[in-house]
Design a protein around this motif. Sequence first.
Motif, PDB file in Angstrom:
ATOM      1  N   ALA A  30       0.832  -1.214   0.000  1.00  0.00           N
ATOM      2  CA  ALA A  30       0.000   0.000   0.000  1.00  0.00           C
ATOM      3  C   ALA A  30       0.859   1.254   0.000  1.00  0.00           C
ATOM      4  O   ALA A  30       0.606   2.197  -0.761  1.00  0.00           O
ATOM      5  N   PHE A  33       2.553   1.691  -3.378  1.00  0.00           N
ATOM      6  CA  PHE A  33       1.567   2.151  -4.352  1.00  0.00           C
ATOM      7  C   PHE A  33       1.335   3.650  -4.187  1.00  0.00           C
ATOM      8  O   PHE A  33       1.353   4.408  -5.155  1.00  0.00           O
ATOM      9  N   ALA A  34       1.117   4.080  -2.954  1.00  0.00           N
ATOM     10  CA  ALA A  34       0.813   5.482  -2.676  1.00  0.00           C
ATOM     11  C   ALA A  34       1.976   6.390  -3.050  1.00  0.00           C
ATOM     12  O   ALA A  34       1.794   7.432  -3.697  1.00  0.00           O
ATOM     13  N   ILE A 118      -3.752   1.075   3.739  1.00  0.00           N
ATOM     14  CA  ILE A 118      -4.466   0.769   2.500  1.00  0.00           C
ATOM     15  C   ILE A 118      -5.484   1.866   2.189  1.00  0.00           C
ATOM     16  O   ILE A 118      -5.593   2.332   1.059  1.00  0.00           O
ATOM     17  N   ALA A 121      -3.710   4.947   0.994  1.00  0.00           N
ATOM     18  CA  ALA A 121      -3.166   4.710  -0.344  1.00  0.00           C
ATOM     19  C   ALA A 121      -4.266   4.817  -1.397  1.00  0.00           C
ATOM     20  O   ALA A 121      -4.030   5.335  -2.499  1.00  0.00           O
ATOM     21  N   SER A 122      -5.459   4.353  -1.063  1.00  0.00           N
ATOM     22  CA  SER A 122      -6.558   4.406  -2.026  1.00  0.00           C
ATOM     23  C   SER A 122      -6.941   5.836  -2.377  1.00  0.00           C
ATOM     24  O   SER A 122      -7.485   6.089  -3.452  1.00  0.00           O
ATOM     25  N   PRO A 128      -9.107   3.841  -7.361  1.00  0.00           N
ATOM     26  CA  PRO A 128      -8.299   2.947  -6.526  1.00  0.00           C
ATOM     27  C   PRO A 128      -8.381   1.464  -6.900  1.00  0.00           C
ATOM     28  O   PRO A 128      -7.784   0.624  -6.247  1.00  0.00           O
ATOM     29  N   LEU A 131      -5.142  -0.541  -7.019  1.00  0.00           N
ATOM     30  CA  LEU A 131      -4.649  -0.907  -5.693  1.00  0.00           C
ATOM     31  C   LEU A 131      -5.398  -2.118  -5.166  1.00  0.00           C
ATOM     32  O   LEU A 131      -4.779  -3.061  -4.643  1.00  0.00           O
ATOM     33  N   LEU A 134      -4.076  -5.206  -6.774  1.00  0.00           N
ATOM     34  CA  LEU A 134      -2.778  -5.599  -6.211  1.00  0.00           C
ATOM     35  C   LEU A 134      -2.943  -6.293  -4.863  1.00  0.00           C
ATOM     36  O   LEU A 134      -2.276  -7.297  -4.578  1.00  0.00           O
TER      37      LEU A 134
END
Length: 145
Positions: A30, A33-34, A118, A121-122, A128, A131, A134
Amino acid sequence: MSRLEGLWPDVAAEVQVLDSTAGSRLGRLAADFAVGAAGSRDSNFRDVVEDFRAGTVDDQATRWLASFVEQLDQTAWDLQERVDASDAERDDYIRAFGMARAASALSYAIAGDVAEAIYEASATVDDPRPLLALIEESLDDEGDR
């Protein structure tokens, strides 16, 4: 109820029962990704990201990151007010908001709060779903489902 439960209840339920190894892996996923979505030119932030990836984040870096998140949040809020007053571009606010959420996702991942990492990150992207894909792939690959 966590914020993740409101977004992706099935993922939130799975996160609650993960062992620490699987949870750490998802937290890293997460945060990565972010950070990738938001990007950053700040060298201190990049240093904390590298320390996180190496598993060597110390208390000083954690404190710095918390302060950085507050600073980024304030910048985003200020830009939102300026956008509302037609004194700034919405894209500037979106970038600032995304960077604040990325730093927050990293902070939560470091603290071991996978659900919040998470969730934050979304919020770094308009859509999103990549994400989510993933996360679901990671859960499937490791047999965590």
